[in-house]
Design an enzyme around this catalytic site. Structure first.
Site, mmCIF file in Angstrom:
data_model
loop_
_atom_site.group_PDB
_atom_site.id
_atom_site.type_symbol
_atom_site.label_atom_id
_atom_site.label_comp_id
_atom_site.label_asym_id
_atom_site.label_seq_id
_atom_site.Cartn_x
_atom_site.Cartn_y
_atom_site.Cartn_z
ATOM 1 N N GLU A 380 -8.483 2.944 -6.752
ATOM 2 C CA GLU A 380 -8.015 2.196 -8.197
ATOM 3 C C GLU A 380 -7.832 3.325 -9.217
ATOM 4 O OE1 GLU A 380 -7.011 -0.600 -8.435
ATOM 5 O OE2 GLU A 380 -7.729 -1.200 -6.454
ATOM 6 N N HIS A 507 -2.478 -10.939 -1.613
ATOM 7 C CA HIS A 507 -1.108 -10.354 -1.884
ATOM 8 C C HIS A 507 -0.110 -11.451 -1.675
ATOM 9 C CE1 HIS A 507 -3.844 -7.354 -1.574
ATOM 10 N NE2 HIS A 507 -3.097 -6.559 -2.137
#
Ligand code: X8Z
Ligand code: ZN
Length: 607
Positions: A380, A507
Site C-alpha cells: 500500500e 475485485h
C-alpha cells in the site's frame, strides 16, 4: 483521481452536473469548423483542471462511504461518482473533435487519456451505473457467513473466514468456510449482471468493442497486443508454476491423504491456506524442506511484542525513507484507517487513496499482526509513495506508468525484506546461513509464483464476460474452467444453482481490473533486479535488499516521479534499461528453487 491504485479510472472526477446536454454536444462537434491546436490545448487544460478539482469531491465521498457504510453514505458516494462520470463522459466525447490535429506530444497523450473512458450519455444510465457500482462495493464489504441462519453469534466476516482458511488443517472446516463465503456473492449476482450490461453500453458509446477492450487499451499498445503480451509472459513462467504445483500436491497428499488430494487432475481449492487459492504461503509450515527452520514469518514476533498497526506502518515507512524518500505527511496517520472499526461496517480490502493529488494521501486497511498484512502495508505504501512522487506532474499524468506499475512499486520493496533486513530491524532473531536459502525461496514462491495463474485468469474471465461470450447462467462454468486450466484447482463441492464464485473475489464486485497484478508480478522482479544492480549488488537475487541504499532509491524515485507522463516502456527503461516486460527476472530469482523442486518431485513421486 479516485484511489488510483485500486479503483476505476473511468469514474473520473467532476463537479458540475450537466446531464442532458451530452448528445447535443456530440452532434455539435461534427458540424463545427475544424479546430485549431490552440483550441485543443485550451480544451485539454480546462478538462484537466475540471477533472482534478472534481475528483477530490468524489474521492472524499467514496472514502466516507467505504469507511462507514450506510444508506446515506452510499447515496452520497453514488451521487458524487455520477457527477464525475457525467463530466468525464462529456469531456471524452468533446475530445474527439481534436483527434485529427497534430499536437505536441504531451497534449496528444493527454487527449488520448481523456478518451480512455466509458461514456453514458443518458442521465438514467449514469445514475443506474454509479448506483450499482457503489452498492456492489458495499455488499461485498458487509457480507457475512452465518453458519446457523438467524443466529447472529454464528456470523463470520471475511476477515474471520480468511483466518480459518489460513490456520485450519481440518478439511471439513475449511470447506465450510470456503463454501459459506462463496455463497454470499449470489446475493449480488443480478446487480453485477446489470452493471456489466451498462458498462458495456458505456464502452460502446465511446467506440470500444466492450469494457474488456477498453481495459486492454490502457497499455500504450493495441488491445490485442496487450493480450498477446500477457499470454507470452504466462507461457514463460508456466513451467515454474507447474513444478511448484506438483510439489504442493505431493506434500498435501502426505498431510491430507489420497482421498482428499488426488494423484492427478485438479486439487480442491479449499486446501491452499487462502480463500481464493491465490497465495499459498500460509501452507509453508506444511511444505517446508526438512532441516529448514527459518522463514520469512514475522507474525509471531509481531504478536509477542504487541506491535500495533501504526508501528507496523512505521516499519514500512522506514524502508522508504531509508532509500532517501520523504517522510509521510502527518495527515497520513491522522486520516488513514489502519484498524477495523468495531462499531460500523467498512470495506476492509486494503486500498491506497490519493485524495487531493497533493499531500492528502491515506490507506484503508484492517491490519492484523501477521506476515501477510506486514507485506501488504509495504504494498500500500508503494501506491502512496508513487502518488507523492508524481504530484508535481500535470493532473492527467498523476497516475502510474500503467496500472501494473502502480501495483508493483510496493511489492518490489517487499522483495527486499530479506531475513538479513528483518534481523536488522529486530523482527527476526537470527540470520540464516545460505544453506537455508531454499526454505526462504520456497516461502517466496508460495506467495509470488502461486499467484501468477490467478493473476492471469481473473481478467480472462472478465474479458469474456464483458465480451458477451458468456451469460450470467454460465459465469461459474467459465470461472471453473479457467481455474482448472490455469491454477490446476477445482471447486470443493458441486457448483451452486445460479452461483457466482467469481463475485466472491473483491475485485469483481468492485470492478477493479486484475491483469494489473499479473503484470506487477512480472515487473516487480525486473525492478528488483535493476535496483539491486544499481546498488552494486552481484549475488543471488533472493539475498539482495536495497534497504538504506540511496543510489537505488534515487533511481526508483526518478521513475516514480514520471507518473504517466510517458508511455510505460520509457518508464521501464528509466529504471531497468529495458523496454519490454520480461519474465527472465522472476525465473532468475527462483532458478535455484526450480532445480530443487524438480529433484524433490522426482523423489516424492517415487514414494
Ligand atoms: O488487492 C490487492 C491490494 C490492493 S491494490 C491489497 N492485491 C491483490 C489481491 O489482494 O487480490 C494485492 C495483490 C493482489
Ligand atoms: Zn495495490
Amino acid at each position: 483521481m479516485p484511489d488510483k491504485s485500486i479503483s476505476k479510472r473511468f469514474v473520473l472526477p467532476m463537479a458540475l452536473a450537466i446531464a442532458a446536454a451530452l448528445p447535443v454536444l456530440a452532434m455539435a462537434a461534427t458540424t463545427q469548423a475544424a479546430p485549431t491546436v490552440a483550441e485543443a490545448e485550451k480544451f485539454i487544460k480546462a478538462a484537466e483542471q475540471r477533472l482534478e478539482t472534481l475528483g477530490i469531491n468524489s474521492n472524499r465521498a467514496a472514502w466516507v462511504y467505504e469507511t462507514h457504510i450506510t444508506g446515506d453514505t452510499e447515496a452520497m458516494s453514488a451521487q458524487a461518482s455520477e457527477q464525475t462520470l457525467t463530466a468525464a463522459s462529456e469531456i471524452a466525447l468533446q475530445a474527439r473533435r481534436y483527434n485529427k490535429l497534430k499536437l505536441p506530444a504531451d497534449s496528444a497523450r493527454k487527449l488520448k487519456l481523456l478518451q480512455l473512458n466509458l461514456v453514458l450519455s443518458q442521465a438514467a444510465d449514469r445514475e443506474a451505473y454509479t448506483r450499482l457500482a457503489t452498492t456492489l462495493a458495499g455488499e461485498y464489504g458487509k457480507a457475512k457467513y452465518c453458519s446457523t441462519p438467524g443466529d447472529a453469534s454464528s456470523c463470520k466476516d471475511l476477515g474471520q473466514l480468511e483466518q480459518i482458511m489460513a490456520d485450519s488443517r481440518d478439511p471439513a472446516q475449511l470447506k465450510d468456510a470456503w463454501i459459506g463465503w462463496h455463497k454470499q456473492a449470489i446475493k449480488y449476482k443480478d446487480n453485477y449482471a446489470q452493471y456489466v450490461a451498462l458498462s458495456n453500453k458505456g464502452a460502446r458509446e465511446m467506440g470500444y468493442a466492450d469494457t474488456g477492450a477498453l481495459w486492454r487499451s490502457q497499455y500504450d499498445m493495441p488491445p490485442e497486443q496487450f493480450a498477446a503480451e500477457t499470454e507470452r509472459l504466462w507461457q514463460q513462467v508456466k513451467p515454474l508454476y507447474d513444478s511448484l504445483h506438483l510439489y504442493v500436491r505431493l506434500k498435501l497428499r502426505q498431510t491430507y491423504g489420497p482421498d482428499v488430494v488426488p494423484k492427478e487432475g485438479p486439487i480442491p481449492a479449499h486446501l491452499f491456506g487462502n480463500m481464493w487459492s491465490q497465495t499459498w504461503d500460509n501452507l509453508y509450515p506444511l511444505l517446508k524442506p526438512q532441516g529448514q527452520n527459518t522463514s520469512l514469518d514475522v507474525g509471531e514476533v509481531l504478536k509477542e511484542r504487541k506491535v500495533d498497526a501504526v508501528q507496523m506502518t512505521r516499519f514500512a515507512e522506514g524502508f522508504y525513507t531509508s532509500l532517501g524518500m520523504e517522510k509521510l505527511p502527518a495527515s497520513f496517520y491522522e486520516n488513514s484507517m489502519l484498524v477495523k472499526p468495531r462499531d460500523r461496517e467498512v470495506v476492509c480490502h486494503a486500498s491506497a487513496w490519493d485524495i487531493d493529488t497533493l499531500t492528502d494521501v491515506r490507506i484503508k486497511m484492517c491490519i492484523n499482526p501477521t506476515t501477510e498484512d506486514f507485506t501488504t502495508i509495504h504494498h500500500e505504501l508503494g501506491h502512496i509513495y508513487y502518488d507523492l512522487a508524481y504530484r508535481k506532474q500535470p493532473g492527467l499524468f498523476k497516475n502510474g506508468a500503467n496500472d501494473g506499475f502502480h501495483e508493483a512499486i510496493g511489492d518490489t520493496i517487499a522483495l527486499s525484506m530479506t531475513p538479513e533486513y528483518l534481523k536488522k530491524i529486530g523482527l527476526l532473531n537470527e540470520v540464516p546461513d545460505p544453506s537455508q536459502d531454499i526454505g526462504v525461496l520456497l516461502h517466496r514462491a508460495l506467495e509470488k509464483v502461486a499467484f501468477l495463474p490467478f493473476g492471469y485468469l481473473v481478467d480472462q474471465w472478465r474479458w469474456q464476460v464483458y465480451s458477451g461470450k458468456v451469460e450470467p447462467k454460465d459465469y461459474d462454468k467459465l470461472w471453473w474452467e479457467l481455474r482448472e486450466k490455469y491454477q490446476g484447482i477445482k471447486r470443493p463441492a458441486a457448483m451452486e444453482e445460479n452461483g457466482f464464485d467469481a463475485g466472491a473475489k473483491y475485485h469483481v464486485p468492485a470492478d477493479t481490473p486484475y491483469a494489473r497484478y499479473f503484470v506487477a508480478h512480472i515487473l516487480q522482479f525486473q525492478f528488483h533486479r535493476a535496483l539491486c544492480r544499481e546498488a552494486g549488488y552481484t549475488g543471488p537475487l533472493n539475498r539482495c535488499s536495497i534497504f538504506e541504499n540511496k543510489k537505488a532509491g534515487a533511481k526508483y524515485q526518478a521513475m516514480l516521479s514520471m507518473g504517466q507522463s510517458r508511455p510505460w516502456p520509457e518508464a521501464l527503461k528509466q529504471v531497468a534499461g529495458e523496454e519490454k516486460m520480461d519474465a527472465s527476472a522472476i525465473l532468475d530469482y527462483f532458478a535455484p528453487l526450480k532445480v530443487w523442486l524438480d529433484a524433490q518431485n522426482k523423489e516424492l513421486s517415487r514414494q
